[in-house]
Design a protein around this motif. Sequence first.
Motif, mmCIF file in Angstrom:
data_model
loop_
_atom_site.group_PDB
_atom_site.id
_atom_site.type_symbol
_atom_site.label_atom_id
_atom_site.label_comp_id
_atom_site.label_asym_id
_atom_site.label_seq_id
_atom_site.Cartn_x
_atom_site.Cartn_y
_atom_site.Cartn_z
ATOM 1 N N LEU A 1 -0.640 9.652 -4.274
ATOM 2 C CA LEU A 1 -0.560 8.882 -5.517
ATOM 3 C C LEU A 1 -0.957 7.426 -5.341
ATOM 4 N N THR A 2 -1.143 6.989 -4.106
ATOM 5 C CA THR A 2 -1.569 5.611 -3.904
ATOM 6 C C THR A 2 -3.079 5.469 -4.066
ATOM 7 N N ALA B 1 -7.074 0.272 -6.218
ATOM 8 C CA ALA B 1 -8.478 0.187 -6.598
ATOM 9 C C ALA B 1 -9.403 0.649 -5.475
ATOM 10 N N ASP B 2 -10.334 1.514 -5.825
ATOM 11 C CA ASP B 2 -11.409 1.918 -4.917
ATOM 12 C C ASP B 2 -12.583 2.389 -5.774
ATOM 13 N N SER B 3 -13.569 2.987 -5.147
ATOM 14 C CA SER B 3 -14.795 3.356 -5.872
ATOM 15 C C SER B 3 -14.784 4.794 -6.384
ATOM 16 N N THR B 4 -13.641 5.460 -6.331
ATOM 17 C CA THR B 4 -13.564 6.855 -6.753
ATOM 18 C C THR B 4 -13.892 7.002 -8.240
ATOM 19 N N ALA B 5 -14.801 7.922 -8.547
ATOM 20 C CA ALA B 5 -15.127 8.212 -9.945
ATOM 21 C C ALA B 5 -14.128 9.233 -10.493
ATOM 22 N N LEU B 6 -13.642 8.989 -11.692
ATOM 23 C CA LEU B 6 -12.656 9.878 -12.300
ATOM 24 C C LEU B 6 -13.366 10.927 -13.151
ATOM 25 N N LYS C 1 0.810 -1.219 0.000
ATOM 26 C CA LYS C 1 0.000 0.000 0.000
ATOM 27 C C LYS C 1 0.841 1.265 0.000
ATOM 28 N N ASP C 2 2.114 1.138 0.375
ATOM 29 C CA ASP C 2 2.994 2.304 0.371
ATOM 30 C C ASP C 2 3.605 2.572 -1.000
#
Length: 247
Positions: free
Chosen positions: A191-192, A24-29, A17-18
């Motif tokens: 940036l992660t 991956a997550d649910s963020t909409a671009l 994670k570092d």
Amino acid sequence: MGLVVMLSLLSSCASRKDLVYFQADSTALNTAYELNAPKLQPGDILTISITADDIRATEPFNQINAYQTGTAQNVNPFIPTYSIDNDGFVDFPKIGKIKLTGLTRTQAVNKIRDEVSKYIVNPGVNMTIRNFKVTVLGEVVRPGTYTIDNDRITLLEALGLAGDLTINGVRSNVLVIREQNGKKDEFRVDLTKREALNSPVYYLSQNDVIYVEPNGARIQSSKYTQNTSIFVSIASLIITIVAVVVR
């Protein structure tokens, strides 16, 4: 000495994670370049040239180098250059002062085209920012200042020019320093996470400074400098002396 090496190796361990970008997550671009395009600023150096079907009609608007005449001009035409003054204006031939600061390059092109259209039918306007540059510092492979050929560069592209972050760079807290309206603003980018792609500094502006801070392992390793070498040398000497006495 073995203990020192072991501690250094343990402290340098980093989890997935570092290190992994855009996990991956649910963020909409929803990053849109048009909404985040860099704005022209005082001190920007612009090349502006006017084109039209009737070349002679463009002559009053295109500066001519006094040393460039005859066939040489046709081979390597001179490109007019303008500097935006402290008040945000350029002094354009025939038209006079035009305020361009605060506009994107596209908006500035349209504004000049509107003015030139009062004199020329269907003019073309070509504009580039000659001094568009970004600076990348800290834990990257090749820190330095990079001149960009156009005004569209992302944070990722700038880090790519610098050879990417080193293994010791903190990817979760990249700092971007931007000067806007005479004051400097700071932006932090993780940036992660995918939300980094929606950052207002995902698209960079001229003179942006990017700083990648070192992680704990890098800071710790910096302590093992010349003093550590001296310590290791003394320890080695003591071990050698003990070995001789025991023998």
